[in-house]
Motif scaffolding. Structure first.
Motif, mmCIF file in Angstrom:
data_model
loop_
_atom_site.group_PDB
_atom_site.id
_atom_site.type_symbol
_atom_site.label_atom_id
_atom_site.label_comp_id
_atom_site.label_asym_id
_atom_site.label_seq_id
_atom_site.Cartn_x
_atom_site.Cartn_y
_atom_site.Cartn_z
ATOM 1 N N THR A 1 8.677 8.646 -15.456
ATOM 2 C CA THR A 1 7.889 7.432 -15.668
ATOM 3 C C THR A 1 6.774 7.716 -16.662
ATOM 4 O OG1 THR A 1 6.433 5.783 -14.645
ATOM 5 C CG2 THR A 1 6.421 7.960 -13.642
ATOM 6 N N GLN A 2 6.525 6.755 -17.533
ATOM 7 C CA GLN A 2 5.331 6.840 -18.385
ATOM 8 C C GLN A 2 4.221 5.996 -17.752
ATOM 9 O OE1 GLN A 2 5.178 9.117 -20.820
ATOM 10 N NE2 GLN A 2 7.267 9.540 -20.136
ATOM 11 N N GLU A 3 4.621 4.812 -17.268
ATOM 12 C CA GLU A 3 3.653 3.844 -16.747
ATOM 13 C C GLU A 3 2.863 4.374 -15.549
ATOM 14 O OE1 GLU A 3 3.489 -0.783 -15.148
ATOM 15 O OE2 GLU A 3 5.416 0.070 -15.723
ATOM 16 N N TYR A 4 3.564 5.092 -14.640
ATOM 17 C CA TYR A 4 2.909 5.533 -13.401
ATOM 18 C C TYR A 4 2.797 7.062 -13.317
ATOM 19 C CZ TYR A 4 3.667 0.712 -11.924
ATOM 20 O OH TYR A 4 3.661 -0.659 -11.846
ATOM 21 N N LYS A 5 2.724 7.695 -14.484
ATOM 22 C CA LYS A 5 2.725 9.167 -14.506
ATOM 23 C C LYS A 5 1.510 9.766 -13.784
ATOM 24 C CE LYS A 5 4.681 11.351 -17.989
ATOM 25 N NZ LYS A 5 5.027 12.200 -19.136
ATOM 26 N N GLU A 6 0.334 9.156 -14.006
ATOM 27 C CA GLU A 6 -0.892 9.649 -13.350
ATOM 28 C C GLU A 6 -0.764 9.570 -11.826
ATOM 29 O OE1 GLU A 6 -4.065 11.005 -14.223
ATOM 30 O OE2 GLU A 6 -2.722 11.503 -15.866
ATOM 31 N N GLU A 7 -0.250 8.436 -11.361
ATOM 32 C CA GLU A 7 -0.093 8.240 -9.917
ATOM 33 C C GLU A 7 0.933 9.217 -9.357
ATOM 34 O OE1 GLU A 7 -1.635 4.282 -11.453
ATOM 35 O OE2 GLU A 7 -0.237 5.780 -12.168
ATOM 36 N N LEU A 8 2.017 9.419 -10.104
ATOM 37 C CA LEU A 8 3.062 10.357 -9.686
ATOM 38 C C LEU A 8 2.496 11.774 -9.580
ATOM 39 C CD1 LEU A 8 5.992 11.103 -9.051
ATOM 40 C CD2 LEU A 8 6.465 11.106 -11.510
ATOM 41 N N ALA A 9 1.672 12.151 -10.552
ATOM 42 C CA ALA A 9 1.050 13.483 -10.540
ATOM 43 C C ALA A 9 0.199 13.682 -9.282
ATOM 44 C CB ALA A 9 0.191 13.690 -11.793
ATOM 45 N N MET A 10 -0.499 12.613 -8.862
ATOM 46 C CA MET A 10 -1.329 12.708 -7.654
ATOM 47 C C MET A 10 -0.477 12.951 -6.405
ATOM 48 S SD MET A 10 -3.669 9.449 -8.639
ATOM 49 C CE MET A 10 -5.174 9.454 -7.733
ATOM 50 N N ILE A 11 0.680 12.285 -6.350
ATOM 51 C CA ILE A 11 1.562 12.464 -5.181
ATOM 52 C C ILE A 11 2.151 13.875 -5.189
ATOM 53 C CG2 ILE A 11 3.542 11.575 -3.890
ATOM 54 C CD1 ILE A 11 3.311 8.952 -5.454
ATOM 55 N N ARG B 1 0.848 -1.195 0.000
ATOM 56 C CA ARG B 1 0.000 0.000 0.000
ATOM 57 C C ARG B 1 0.875 1.233 0.000
ATOM 58 N NH1 ARG B 1 -3.867 0.280 4.908
ATOM 59 N NH2 ARG B 1 -4.469 2.137 3.772
ATOM 60 N N PHE B 2 0.321 2.337 -0.499
ATOM 61 C CA PHE B 2 1.054 3.594 -0.570
ATOM 62 C C PHE B 2 1.464 4.095 0.817
ATOM 63 C CE2 PHE B 2 0.856 8.316 -0.565
ATOM 64 C CZ PHE B 2 1.968 8.557 -1.347
ATOM 65 N N ILE B 3 0.531 4.072 1.766
ATOM 66 C CA ILE B 3 0.835 4.647 3.082
ATOM 67 C C ILE B 3 1.962 3.875 3.776
ATOM 68 C CG2 ILE B 3 -0.958 3.437 4.420
ATOM 69 C CD1 ILE B 3 -1.334 6.391 5.754
ATOM 70 N N LEU C 1 10.122 10.881 -6.074
ATOM 71 C CA LEU C 1 8.747 10.442 -5.805
ATOM 72 C C LEU C 1 8.273 9.377 -6.798
ATOM 73 C CD1 LEU C 1 6.720 13.636 -4.787
ATOM 74 C CD2 LEU C 1 7.676 11.849 -3.333
ATOM 75 N N THR C 2 8.947 9.295 -7.941
ATOM 76 C CA THR C 2 8.605 8.287 -8.946
ATOM 77 C C THR C 2 8.603 6.888 -8.345
ATOM 78 O OG1 THR C 2 9.608 9.691 -10.623
ATOM 79 C CG2 THR C 2 9.260 7.394 -11.229
ATOM 80 N N HIS C 3 9.524 6.630 -7.410
ATOM 81 C CA HIS C 3 9.653 5.297 -6.827
ATOM 82 C C HIS C 3 8.480 4.944 -5.909
ATOM 83 C CE1 HIS C 3 14.262 5.860 -7.433
ATOM 84 N NE2 HIS C 3 13.619 5.635 -8.552
ATOM 85 N N LEU C 4 7.692 5.949 -5.539
ATOM 86 C CA LEU C 4 6.533 5.697 -4.669
ATOM 87 C C LEU C 4 5.233 5.548 -5.465
ATOM 88 C CD1 LEU C 4 7.881 8.136 -2.064
ATOM 89 C CD2 LEU C 4 7.184 5.812 -1.459
ATOM 90 N N ALA C 5 5.279 5.960 -6.735
ATOM 91 C CA ALA C 5 4.055 5.960 -7.561
ATOM 92 C C ALA C 5 3.423 4.577 -7.771
ATOM 93 C CB ALA C 5 4.339 6.636 -8.909
ATOM 94 N N PRO C 6 4.216 3.495 -7.958
ATOM 95 C CA PRO C 6 3.576 2.186 -8.160
ATOM 96 C C PRO C 6 2.682 1.773 -6.991
ATOM 97 C CG PRO C 6 5.906 2.058 -8.723
ATOM 98 C CD PRO C 6 5.686 3.402 -8.094
ATOM 99 N N PHE C 7 2.997 2.248 -5.793
ATOM 100 C CA PHE C 7 2.228 1.849 -4.610
ATOM 101 C C PHE C 7 0.872 2.550 -4.552
ATOM 102 C CE2 PHE C 7 6.705 1.145 -3.754
ATOM 103 C CZ PHE C 7 6.680 -0.214 -3.474
#
Length: 200
Positions: free
Chosen positions: A134-144, A33-35, A60-66
């Protein structure tokens, strides 16, 4: 034996979070999980900061997959609760995810500003925010990134309850094609970062 002290470190969070790491002889396994990932990240940062003189940096890219892991967990849960309404399941999953990102970033900021390394100070940390990493987790990275900027604009309360600018982490926001033009997808993050710079 003599302990080697280094000056600065770019912490390979990706390796330690994806493949596990050891802190104080305890095996820290890959979080789901992210948290949890955010909490482990602060422990790693403090451990590394305690064995060197200078600053540390993370991406922060390394946290995006979570973030995606957390979303999938929520979505699967609510898919069972709303079996005939996929949209409803997505909507509720997104709102739970948003709350978790908020809590995760807050946990990170509290930990970094309240922990003391062995040299008697908070970790000298820089947080790198580069959407194009990252391309794969760009949306998630943007949220963080958005949540980090929002919480920095708000500030942290000092001992008398007044919102102040925390000294750390330093936030490094990178401009590139996806966020530099007014009509680019992540322009809203660039606006937020400018607002953050102006206030903090």
């Amino acid at each position: 034996g003599q302990k080697t002290l280094y000056n600065c470190s770019l912490i390979n969070l990706e390796d330690m979070l994806q493949n596990g790491t050891v802190i104080n002889n305890v095996m820290i396994e890959k979080p789901h999980r992210f948290i949890t990932a955010m909490t482990i990240a602060t422990q790693i940062i403090t451990a590394v900061s305690s064995s060197q003189y200078g600053g540390t940096s993370i991406s922060l890219t390394h946290l995006a997959p979570f973030v995606r892991d957390s979303y999938n967990k929520y979505y699967n849960k609510f898919k069972n609760i709303f079996p005939n309404d996929g949209e409803k399941a997505q909507e509720v999953a997104k709102s739970f995810l948003h709350k978790e990102i908020e809590d995760g970033v807050q946990t990170f900021n509290y930990q970094i500003n309240s922990m003391t390394t062995t040299n008697g100070q908070a970790p000298f940390l820089s947080v790198f925010m580069y959407l194009n990493e990252t391309q794969e987790y760009k949306e998630e990275l943007a949220m963080i990134i958005e949540e980090f900027l929002k919480q920095r604009i708000l500030g942290l309360k000092n001992e008398v309850g007044v919102y102040v600018t925390p000294a750390f982490p330093k936030l490094i926001y990178v401009l590139e094609e996806d966020n530099i033009h007014e009509d680019s997808k992540y322009w809203y993050l660039t606006e937020l970062s400018a607002k953050c710079t102006a206030k903090r």
